[in-house]
Write a protein that holds these residues in place. Structure first.
Motif, PDB file in Angstrom:
ATOM      1  N   THR A  22       0.801  -1.229   0.000  1.00  0.00           N
ATOM      2  CA  THR A  22       0.000   0.000   0.000  1.00  0.00           C
ATOM      3  C   THR A  22       0.829   1.273   0.000  1.00  0.00           C
ATOM      4  OG1 THR A  22      -0.127  -0.066   2.425  1.00  0.00           O
ATOM      5  CG2 THR A  22      -1.916  -1.136   1.199  1.00  0.00           C
ATOM      6  N   ALA A  44      -6.175   2.674  -3.358  1.00  0.00           N
ATOM      7  CA  ALA A  44      -6.617   1.581  -4.233  1.00  0.00           C
ATOM      8  C   ALA A  44      -6.844   2.051  -5.659  1.00  0.00           C
ATOM      9  CB  ALA A  44      -7.887   0.959  -3.669  1.00  0.00           C
ATOM     10  N   GLU A 222      -5.148  -7.225   4.736  1.00  0.00           N
ATOM     11  CA  GLU A 222      -5.506  -7.590   3.366  1.00  0.00           C
ATOM     12  C   GLU A 222      -5.270  -9.052   3.022  1.00  0.00           C
ATOM     13  OE1 GLU A 222      -3.039  -4.997   1.018  1.00  0.00           O
ATOM     14  OE2 GLU A 222      -1.442  -6.496   0.910  1.00  0.00           O
ATOM     15  N   ARG A 253      -6.982  -9.266  -1.043  1.00  0.00           N
ATOM     16  CA  ARG A 253      -8.360  -8.794  -0.928  1.00  0.00           C
ATOM     17  C   ARG A 253      -9.108  -9.524   0.180  1.00  0.00           C
ATOM     18  NH1 ARG A 253      -9.498  -9.028  -7.483  1.00  0.00           N
ATOM     19  NH2 ARG A 253      -7.888  -7.518  -8.059  1.00  0.00           N
ATOM     20  N   GLU A 257     -10.039  -6.051   4.643  1.00  0.00           N
ATOM     21  CA  GLU A 257     -10.537  -5.574   3.350  1.00  0.00           C
ATOM     22  C   GLU A 257     -11.777  -6.352   2.923  1.00  0.00           C
ATOM     23  OE1 GLU A 257     -10.662  -3.551  -0.375  1.00  0.00           O
ATOM     24  OE2 GLU A 257      -9.481  -3.082   1.408  1.00  0.00           O
ATOM     25  N   GLY A 261     -14.326  -3.776   3.753  1.00  0.00           N
ATOM     26  CA  GLY A 261     -14.049  -2.917   2.609  1.00  0.00           C
ATOM     27  C   GLY A 261     -12.954  -1.897   2.810  1.00  0.00           C
ATOM     28  N   SER A 262     -12.111  -2.072   3.814  1.00  0.00           N
ATOM     29  CA  SER A 262     -11.001  -1.146   4.042  1.00  0.00           C
ATOM     30  C   SER A 262      -9.854  -1.884   4.712  1.00  0.00           C
ATOM     31  CB  SER A 262     -11.437   0.019   4.925  1.00  0.00           C
ATOM     32  OG  SER A 262     -10.325   0.848   5.253  1.00  0.00           O
ATOM     33  N   LYS A 263      -8.623  -1.507   4.377  1.00  0.00           N
ATOM     34  CA  LYS A 263      -7.443  -2.040   5.057  1.00  0.00           C
ATOM     35  C   LYS A 263      -6.647  -0.935   5.742  1.00  0.00           C
ATOM     36  CE  LYS A 263      -5.292  -2.282   0.471  1.00  0.00           C
ATOM     37  NZ  LYS A 263      -4.774  -3.223  -0.539  1.00  0.00           N
ATOM     38  N   ASP A 264      -7.244   0.243   5.863  1.00  0.00           N
ATOM     39  CA  ASP A 264      -6.615   1.371   6.539  1.00  0.00           C
ATOM     40  C   ASP A 264      -6.865   1.223   8.038  1.00  0.00           C
ATOM     41  OD1 ASP A 264      -5.936   3.828   7.683  1.00  0.00           O
ATOM     42  OD2 ASP A 264      -6.426   4.932   5.858  1.00  0.00           O
TER      43      ASP A 264
END
Length: 295
Positions: A22, A44, A222, A253, A257, A261-264
């Motif tokens: 990332t 992304a 992720e 994915r 994630e 829906g997020s990997k932050d």
């Protein structure tokens, strides 16, 4: 060694490049003095336009050169060192980047941004007369003891794919802080990033570590980590996915994630602290699995 060899180690100018899933981290050192540290984040939308990870090569290199220019750092390095990728298993240490190593990175069976480190370092070094192109402690460092190589199926031996460079750096820093040598310590070290690796270090060697890319240990922002194998086999034969899709799913994915829906992680922790119970539970679940794997 170098037509521009500095008069002392303190004048040796080094560019370090660490491409991650990332971000691309860079640092510039003069001897042991830090001149620049920069974390170039990639969202992304920036990366989704590239079909293969290797297609990001020129994009990431240009961002590095632009960052150096923005900080008025000329391209006059004595050495450029890039993060090692998913090539053939080797022992830990520092290696010259040559054509064979670059070819291994271009055609690596496993895809990850770390494969770009040697390629970018070699290209930048080649533009500077006498500059060294190096890599150190790549992710395929393999020092497993014989007992750690076995899985329950002889067709699938365990593999060491981990954050060797980062783990060794923090282990050595810890040793210095304790007034000891890394080679004289037994440690458990965890790397927490887009992927999570947990290794047992004994007297300077990582004798056991999870495959942090495609299928062992805790799930991460992720990556899937260890999955129930029967359910995975049934998913493979469900007709819903092709092989390449499943490989991309479990390595980039999955984890947080896939669930939300997020990997932050920083952003997700903020949501959890603000009262989002689903996010809080998933963060706690990931933390629990990391702690369980390290225990």
């Amino acid at each position: 060694m170098n037509s521009r060899t500095p008069s002392s180690d303190a004048d040796f100018l080094i560019l370090a490049i660490n491409p991650g899933s990332t971000s691309t981290k860079i640092a510039v050192f003069r001897g042991e003095t830090t001149i620049l540290i920069k974390n170039i984040s990639h969202d992304a939308s920036q990366l989704s336009r590239f079909v293969e990870t290797t297609d990001q090569h020129e994009f990431r290199k240009q961002l590095i050169l632009e960052e150096l220019a923005a900080n008025h750092i000329p391209i006059r390095f004595h050495a450029v060192i890039g993060r090692g990728g998913l090539g053939k298993p080797i022992s830990g240490g520092v290696y010259h980047i040559n054509d064979t190593l670059c070819n291994d990175m271009k055609h690596a069976q496993r895809k990850h941004a770390c494969n770009l480190g040697c390629l970018i370092a070699a290209e930048i070094a080649a533009s500077i007369p006498g500059c060294l192109a190096l890599t150190a402690d790549p992710v395929m460092v393999d020092e497993l003891i014989p007992e750690a190589r076995f899985s329950g199926l002889p067709e699938i031996p365990r593999r060491a794919i981990w954050h060797a460079l980062n783990q060794r750096a923090i282990a050595r820093r810890f040793a210095r802080e304790q007034g000891k040598r890394y080679e004289n310590l037994n440690l458990i070290v965890c790397h927490l990033g887009g992927g999570v690796s947990i290794a047992a270090h004994r007297n300077g060697q990582a004798i056991d570590v999870n495959n942090a890319l495609d299928g062992e240990g805790p799930f991460s922002p992720e990556r899937a980590g260890t999955l129930p194998i029967g359910d995975l086999i049934r998913l493979c034969f469900s007709g819903r996915y092709q092989e390449a899709e499943l490989l991309r799913m479990v390595t980039g994915r999955a984890g947080l994630e896939a669930h939300i829906g997020s990997k932050d992680v920083k952003e997700l922790v903020s949501h959890a602290e603000a009262g989002d119970e689903k996010v809080r539970l998933l963060i706690d679940a990931m933390t629990y699995q990391i702690a369980k794997s390290a225990a």
